[in-house]
Design a protein around this motif. Sequence first.
Motif, mmCIF file in Angstrom:
data_model
loop_
_atom_site.group_PDB
_atom_site.id
_atom_site.type_symbol
_atom_site.label_atom_id
_atom_site.label_comp_id
_atom_site.label_asym_id
_atom_site.label_seq_id
_atom_site.Cartn_x
_atom_site.Cartn_y
_atom_site.Cartn_z
ATOM 1 N N LEU A 87 0.843 -1.193 0.000
ATOM 2 C CA LEU A 87 0.000 0.000 0.000
ATOM 3 C C LEU A 87 0.879 1.246 0.000
ATOM 4 C CD1 LEU A 87 -2.896 1.080 0.098
ATOM 5 C CD2 LEU A 87 -2.749 0.994 2.575
ATOM 6 N N ILE A 88 0.663 2.090 -0.996
ATOM 7 C CA ILE A 88 1.370 3.365 -1.093
ATOM 8 C C ILE A 88 0.543 4.409 -0.355
ATOM 9 C CG2 ILE A 88 2.191 5.171 -2.658
ATOM 10 C CD1 ILE A 88 2.404 2.945 -4.814
ATOM 11 N N PRO A 89 1.132 5.077 0.618
ATOM 12 C CA PRO A 89 0.372 6.088 1.353
ATOM 13 C C PRO A 89 0.207 7.373 0.555
ATOM 14 C CG PRO A 89 2.621 6.083 2.117
ATOM 15 C CD PRO A 89 2.496 4.957 1.108
ATOM 16 N N SER A 90 -0.745 8.143 0.967
ATOM 17 C CA SER A 90 -0.948 9.467 0.397
ATOM 18 C C SER A 90 0.178 10.387 0.862
ATOM 19 C CB SER A 90 -2.289 10.015 0.895
ATOM 20 O OG SER A 90 -2.365 11.398 0.700
ATOM 21 N N PRO A 91 0.549 11.376 0.058
ATOM 22 C CA PRO A 91 1.520 12.366 0.537
ATOM 23 C C PRO A 91 1.056 13.026 1.842
ATOM 24 C CG PRO A 91 1.198 12.623 -1.812
ATOM 25 C CD PRO A 91 0.186 11.617 -1.338
ATOM 26 N N ILE A 92 -0.239 13.116 2.045
ATOM 27 C CA ILE A 92 -0.780 13.688 3.291
ATOM 28 C C ILE A 92 -0.324 12.871 4.485
ATOM 29 C CG2 ILE A 92 -2.941 14.068 4.568
ATOM 30 C CD1 ILE A 92 -4.225 14.763 1.829
ATOM 31 N N GLN A 93 -0.233 11.561 4.328
ATOM 32 C CA GLN A 93 0.212 10.691 5.414
ATOM 33 C C GLN A 93 1.724 10.733 5.610
ATOM 34 O OE1 GLN A 93 -1.700 7.073 3.803
ATOM 35 N NE2 GLN A 93 -2.643 6.899 5.825
ATOM 36 N N VAL A 94 2.448 11.055 4.573
ATOM 37 C CA VAL A 94 3.915 11.048 4.627
ATOM 38 C C VAL A 94 4.467 12.386 5.134
ATOM 39 C CG1 VAL A 94 6.020 10.776 3.250
ATOM 40 C CG2 VAL A 94 4.040 9.314 2.807
ATOM 41 N N TYR A 95 3.744 13.459 4.885
ATOM 42 C CA TYR A 95 4.180 14.798 5.298
ATOM 43 C C TYR A 95 3.127 15.450 6.197
ATOM 44 C CZ TYR A 95 7.681 14.293 1.645
ATOM 45 O OH TYR A 95 8.721 13.843 0.870
ATOM 46 N N PRO A 96 2.865 14.854 7.365
ATOM 47 C CA PRO A 96 1.817 15.407 8.237
ATOM 48 C C PRO A 96 2.124 16.823 8.726
ATOM 49 C CG PRO A 96 3.029 13.686 9.383
ATOM 50 C CD PRO A 96 3.494 13.678 7.955
ATOM 51 N N ASP A 97 3.393 17.160 8.892
ATOM 52 C CA ASP A 97 3.741 18.510 9.365
ATOM 53 C C ASP A 97 3.293 19.585 8.375
ATOM 54 O OD1 ASP A 97 4.905 17.277 11.519
ATOM 55 O OD2 ASP A 97 6.961 17.550 10.824
ATOM 56 N N ILE A 98 3.261 19.231 7.115
ATOM 57 C CA ILE A 98 2.846 20.183 6.079
ATOM 58 C C ILE A 98 1.330 20.147 5.885
ATOM 59 C CG2 ILE A 98 2.969 20.712 3.610
ATOM 60 C CD1 ILE A 98 5.874 19.599 3.728
ATOM 61 N N TYR A 99 0.787 18.936 5.731
ATOM 62 C CA TYR A 99 -0.609 18.802 5.330
ATOM 63 C C TYR A 99 -1.624 18.915 6.470
ATOM 64 C CZ TYR A 99 0.812 17.598 0.614
ATOM 65 O OH TYR A 99 1.330 17.637 -0.657
ATOM 66 N N ASP A 100 -1.267 18.468 7.666
ATOM 67 C CA ASP A 100 -2.249 18.516 8.751
ATOM 68 C C ASP A 100 -2.765 19.930 9.023
ATOM 69 O OD1 ASP A 100 -1.986 15.792 8.880
ATOM 70 O OD2 ASP A 100 -1.290 15.731 10.965
ATOM 71 N N PRO A 101 -1.887 20.925 9.193
ATOM 72 C CA PRO A 101 -2.405 22.284 9.412
ATOM 73 C C PRO A 101 -3.231 22.792 8.222
ATOM 74 C CG PRO A 101 -0.057 22.196 9.913
ATOM 75 C CD PRO A 101 -0.423 20.887 9.292
ATOM 76 N N MET A 102 -2.803 22.443 7.020
ATOM 77 C CA MET A 102 -3.521 22.870 5.825
ATOM 78 C C MET A 102 -4.942 22.279 5.819
ATOM 79 S SD MET A 102 -2.358 22.379 1.812
ATOM 80 C CE MET A 102 -0.665 22.394 2.317
ATOM 81 N N LEU A 103 -5.044 20.987 6.133
ATOM 82 C CA LEU A 103 -6.361 20.347 6.177
ATOM 83 C C LEU A 103 -7.239 20.941 7.274
ATOM 84 C CD1 LEU A 103 -5.431 16.584 5.672
ATOM 85 C CD2 LEU A 103 -6.704 18.036 4.091
ATOM 86 N N ARG A 104 -6.648 21.149 8.445
ATOM 87 C CA ARG A 104 -7.420 21.718 9.566
ATOM 88 C C ARG A 104 -7.951 23.110 9.232
ATOM 89 N NH1 ARG A 104 -6.673 18.401 13.993
ATOM 90 N NH2 ARG A 104 -4.683 17.336 14.092
ATOM 91 N N ASN A 105 -7.138 23.916 8.577
ATOM 92 C CA ASN A 105 -7.542 25.290 8.261
ATOM 93 C C ASN A 105 -8.471 25.377 7.058
ATOM 94 O OD1 ASN A 105 -6.062 26.349 10.389
ATOM 95 N ND2 ASN A 105 -4.208 26.492 9.154
ATOM 96 N N THR A 106 -8.276 24.510 6.087
ATOM 97 C CA THR A 106 -9.065 24.574 4.857
ATOM 98 C C THR A 106 -10.419 23.882 5.002
ATOM 99 O OG1 THR A 106 -6.998 24.539 3.613
ATOM 100 C CG2 THR A 106 -9.008 24.110 2.374
ATOM 101 N N PHE A 107 -10.444 22.782 5.740
ATOM 102 C CA PHE A 107 -11.677 22.002 5.887
ATOM 103 C C PHE A 107 -11.996 21.750 7.367
ATOM 104 C CE2 PHE A 107 -9.464 20.601 1.999
ATOM 105 C CZ PHE A 107 -10.394 21.007 1.049
#
Length: 131
Positions: free
Chosen positions: A9-29
């Motif tokens: 199973l290849i993970p999503s970049p969101i799972q590989v770079y949580p420091d970048i994507y987690d704040p973006m997801l929290r703020n955007t959605f």
Amino acid sequence: NSALLLVSLIPSPIQVYPDIYDPMLRNTFPHNPATRNYFQDPTAPQRSISEICEELKIPFLDLRPLLLQHNSGGLFLPADGHFSKEGHAIVAQHLARFITDNAGLHHNVPRSGSVITRPGRVAMGHREHVE
């Protein structure tokens, strides 16, 4: 059927770079149920596939831990989601080892008239062909 099934199973970049994507997801959605579910259980896809493979006795390779170890570099193409050259190299090395490690589970079973004799060699009829 004499095929050997291996699952990775290849993970999503969101799972590989949580420091970048987690704040973006929290703020955007902030109120999106899918985002909330992701944060409650970010490894749900890996766990689900792992449980299915374990139940069916299918070898499984979760690439998420490996990619998390190497996430200081650019493993994915920016804004694309596909592996970069570095990402492909790391994954290829580990997939090759996973396949080789599991080849013994199905050693010397005829497939389409061929028999695997050693890694990289296939016996065709009475001759041995190097792949």
